[in-house]
Design a protein around this motif. Structure first.
Motif, PDB file in Angstrom:
ATOM      1  N   ARG A   1      87.133 102.949 -92.301  1.00  0.00           N
ATOM      2  CA  ARG A   1      86.166 103.338 -91.255  1.00  0.00           C
ATOM      3  C   ARG A   1      85.188 102.203 -90.978  1.00  0.00           C
ATOM      4  N   PRO A   2      85.670 101.042 -90.599  1.00  0.00           N
ATOM      5  CA  PRO A   2      84.777  99.889 -90.418  1.00  0.00           C
ATOM      6  C   PRO A   2      83.701 100.112 -89.363  1.00  0.00           C
ATOM      7  N   GLN A   3      83.941 101.030 -88.436  1.00  0.00           N
ATOM      8  CA  GLN A   3      82.979 101.254 -87.356  1.00  0.00           C
ATOM      9  C   GLN A   3      81.645 101.792 -87.877  1.00  0.00           C
ATOM     10  N   VAL A   4      81.648 102.483 -89.019  1.00  0.00           N
ATOM     11  CA  VAL A   4      80.399 103.064 -89.513  1.00  0.00           C
ATOM     12  C   VAL A   4      79.514 102.034 -90.208  1.00  0.00           C
ATOM     13  N   LEU A   5      80.043 100.850 -90.470  1.00  0.00           N
ATOM     14  CA  LEU A   5      79.252  99.827 -91.152  1.00  0.00           C
ATOM     15  C   LEU A   5      78.286  99.121 -90.213  1.00  0.00           C
ATOM     16  N   ALA A   6      78.512  99.234 -88.929  1.00  0.00           N
ATOM     17  CA  ALA A   6      77.551  98.745 -87.925  1.00  0.00           C
ATOM     18  C   ALA A   6      77.072  97.326 -88.202  1.00  0.00           C
ATOM     19  N   GLY A   7      77.994  96.391 -88.344  1.00  0.00           N
ATOM     20  CA  GLY A   7      77.625  94.997 -88.532  1.00  0.00           C
ATOM     21  C   GLY A   7      77.418  94.579 -89.972  1.00  0.00           C
ATOM     22  N   VAL A   8      77.515  95.511 -90.900  1.00  0.00           N
ATOM     23  CA  VAL A   8      77.375  95.180 -92.322  1.00  0.00           C
ATOM     24  C   VAL A   8      78.638  94.468 -92.783  1.00  0.00           C
ATOM     25  N   THR A   9      78.480  93.257 -93.308  1.00  0.00           N
ATOM     26  CA  THR A   9      79.652  92.468 -93.691  1.00  0.00           C
ATOM     27  C   THR A   9      79.730  92.156 -95.173  1.00  0.00           C
ATOM     28  N   THR A  10      78.622  92.276 -95.895  1.00  0.00           N
ATOM     29  CA  THR A  10      78.623  91.940 -97.313  1.00  0.00           C
ATOM     30  C   THR A  10      78.295  93.169 -98.152  1.00  0.00           C
ATOM     31  N   PHE A  11      78.664  93.113 -99.408  1.00  0.00           N
ATOM     32  CA  PHE A  11      78.389  94.223-100.319  1.00  0.00           C
ATOM     33  C   PHE A  11      76.885  94.418-100.496  1.00  0.00           C
ATOM     34  N   GLU A  12      76.141  93.333-100.571  1.00  0.00           N
ATOM     35  CA  GLU A  12      74.687  93.456-100.718  1.00  0.00           C
ATOM     36  C   GLU A  12      74.083  94.194 -99.527  1.00  0.00           C
ATOM     37  N   GLN A  13      74.511  93.877 -98.324  1.00  0.00           N
ATOM     38  CA  GLN A  13      74.018  94.591 -97.148  1.00  0.00           C
ATOM     39  C   GLN A  13      74.397  96.068 -97.205  1.00  0.00           C
ATOM     40  N   PHE A  14      75.585  96.341 -97.669  1.00  0.00           N
ATOM     41  CA  PHE A  14      76.057  97.718 -97.794  1.00  0.00           C
ATOM     42  C   PHE A  14      75.167  98.525 -98.727  1.00  0.00           C
ATOM     43  N   ILE A  15      74.844  97.980 -99.884  1.00  0.00           N
ATOM     44  CA  ILE A  15      74.001  98.672-100.863  1.00  0.00           C
ATOM     45  C   ILE A  15      72.600  98.886-100.299  1.00  0.00           C
ATOM     46  N   ARG A  16      72.059  97.879 -99.653  1.00  0.00           N
ATOM     47  CA  ARG A  16      70.716  98.010 -99.088  1.00  0.00           C
ATOM     48  C   ARG A  16      70.676  99.091 -98.000  1.00  0.00           C
ATOM     49  N   LEU A  17      71.700  99.142 -97.178  1.00  0.00           N
ATOM     50  CA  LEU A  17      71.756 100.167 -96.137  1.00  0.00           C
ATOM     51  C   LEU A  17      71.940 101.545 -96.748  1.00  0.00           C
ATOM     52  N   LYS A  18      72.833 101.646 -97.713  1.00  0.00           N
ATOM     53  CA  LYS A  18      73.173 102.940 -98.301  1.00  0.00           C
ATOM     54  C   LYS A  18      71.982 103.588 -98.991  1.00  0.00           C
ATOM     55  N   PHE A  19      71.136 102.783 -99.627  1.00  0.00           N
ATOM     56  CA  PHE A  19      70.021 103.329-100.400  1.00  0.00           C
ATOM     57  C   PHE A  19      68.668 102.982 -99.798  1.00  0.00           C
ATOM     58  N   ASP A  20      68.644 102.734 -98.516  1.00  0.00           N
ATOM     59  CA  ASP A  20      67.399 102.479 -97.811  1.00  0.00           C
ATOM     60  C   ASP A  20      66.584 103.770 -97.761  1.00  0.00           C
ATOM     61  N   PRO A  21      65.401 103.817 -98.389  1.00  0.00           N
ATOM     62  CA  PRO A  21      64.610 105.059 -98.404  1.00  0.00           C
ATOM     63  C   PRO A  21      64.123 105.475 -97.027  1.00  0.00           C
ATOM     64  N   GLU A  22      64.111 104.559 -96.076  1.00  0.00           N
ATOM     65  CA  GLU A  22      63.687 104.883 -94.715  1.00  0.00           C
ATOM     66  C   GLU A  22      64.823 105.496 -93.899  1.00  0.00           C
ATOM     67  N   ARG A  23      66.012 105.539 -94.476  1.00  0.00           N
ATOM     68  CA  ARG A  23      67.173 106.084 -93.759  1.00  0.00           C
ATOM     69  C   ARG A  23      67.883 107.117 -94.633  1.00  0.00           C
ATOM     70  N   PRO A  24      67.259 108.262 -94.858  1.00  0.00           N
ATOM     71  CA  PRO A  24      67.875 109.274 -95.729  1.00  0.00           C
ATOM     72  C   PRO A  24      69.170 109.844 -95.176  1.00  0.00           C
ATOM     73  N   TRP A  25      69.424 109.643 -93.888  1.00  0.00           N
ATOM     74  CA  TRP A  25      70.664 110.141 -93.292  1.00  0.00           C
ATOM     75  C   TRP A  25      71.867 109.322 -93.712  1.00  0.00           C
ATOM     76  N   ASN A  26      71.653 108.272 -94.476  1.00  0.00           N
ATOM     77  CA  ASN A  26      72.766 107.403 -94.828  1.00  0.00           C
ATOM     78  C   ASN A  26      73.786 108.066 -95.743  1.00  0.00           C
ATOM     79  N   TYR A  27      73.512 109.297 -96.193  1.00  0.00           N
ATOM     80  CA  TYR A  27      74.544 110.011 -96.944  1.00  0.00           C
ATOM     81  C   TYR A  27      75.774 110.230 -96.074  1.00  0.00           C
ATOM     82  N   LEU A  28      75.590 110.196 -94.748  1.00  0.00           N
ATOM     83  CA  LEU A  28      76.724 110.331 -93.844  1.00  0.00           C
ATOM     84  C   LEU A  28      77.652 109.127 -93.927  1.00  0.00           C
ATOM     85  N   LEU A  29      77.116 108.012 -94.380  1.00  0.00           N
ATOM     86  CA  LEU A  29      77.924 106.805 -94.504  1.00  0.00           C
ATOM     87  C   LEU A  29      79.028 106.993 -95.521  1.00  0.00           C
TER      88      LEU A  29
END
Length: 225
Positions: free
Chosen positions: A109-137
């Motif tokens: 499902r690469p479309q849900v990564l929205a420009g995220v290309t590295t694992f570090e970016q993925f972790i930061r997006l996934k656990f961003d406290p300002e984006r609690p909806w990221n459980y949908l990711l």
């Protein structure tokens, strides 16, 4: 491929319930045990109910979802039946699970990564406290502990296996439910990934530790093995 239409794996004839946590080897377990789901007296009604649920677009709620928690089954099944079932689950090192999740989403499902290309970016997006909806990711944002306890935090499954000893623990499951030991197939195995520790820096490792602290304590995991 998204497979929400596949129900929780329950066999009334063989008296077992598999609680499937995403990215813990469960697809291989399901592939091996699925043949036993519709056997016995209640097999045909279960099959029909599942098909009707699919045909209705899941509007009639006639099945447990693929990744339903144990508490959902306990609330919906008769108490005596739930107690009789051998309820089992597999868990995985939370740090390793995130790497597996990243590779899976990037492939499926690469479309849900929205420009995220590295694992570090993925972790930061996934656990961003300002984006609690990221459980949908990714469903792996949920704590594994929540799949095996009730509302009071008491364990309500009979056996917790580990991804790290998947075949040996699955052999134990087979012994307990009276089925022949069977080698597990390798399903949905990620290609081209290294040891999970190599993908982390100190900060991203701490983000995972903070989010999954209850899992780490309950299942005895550590970053270094």
């Amino acid at each position: 491929m998204f497979k929400s239409h596949i129900p929780m794996l329950l066999s009334l004839k063989h008296r077992f319930l598999f609680v499937h946590i995403a990215k813990t080897g469960g697809t291989s377990v399901r592939a091996t045990l699925a043949r036993y789901r519709y056997r016995g007296l209640w097999g045909a009604p279960m099959f029909i109910a599942n098909k009707l649920d699919q045909m209705s677009g899941h509007r009639i709620g006639a099945k447990f979802p693929r990744h339903a928690k144990a508490i959902a089954a306990r609330e919906m099944l008769p108490a005596t039946l739930y107690d009789e079932l051998f309820k089992f689950v597999f868990v995985r090192n939370p740090w390793d699970l995130q790497v597996s999740s990243f590779f899976h989403i990037r492939k499926e499902r690469p479309q849900v990564l929205a420009g995220v290309t590295t694992f570090e970016q993925f972790i930061r997006l996934k656990f961003d406290p300002e984006r609690p909806w990221n459980y949908l990711l990714d469903t792996s944002r949920e704590r594994q502990r929540d799949y095996v306890v009730d509302l009071r935090g008491q364990q309500i499954v009979d056996f917790i296996g580990h991804y790290e000893s998947l075949q040996a623990d699955f052999d134990t499951v087979c012994d307990r439910i009276g089925l022949p030991r069977t080698p597990l197939p390798h399903r949905r195995k990620a290609q081209g990934r290294d040891d999970f520790r190599r993908y982390y820096n100190d900060e991203t490792a701490r983000l995972v530790e903070a989010h999954y602290r209850e899992d780490i304590e309950m299942f005895g995991y550590r970053f270094d093995g």
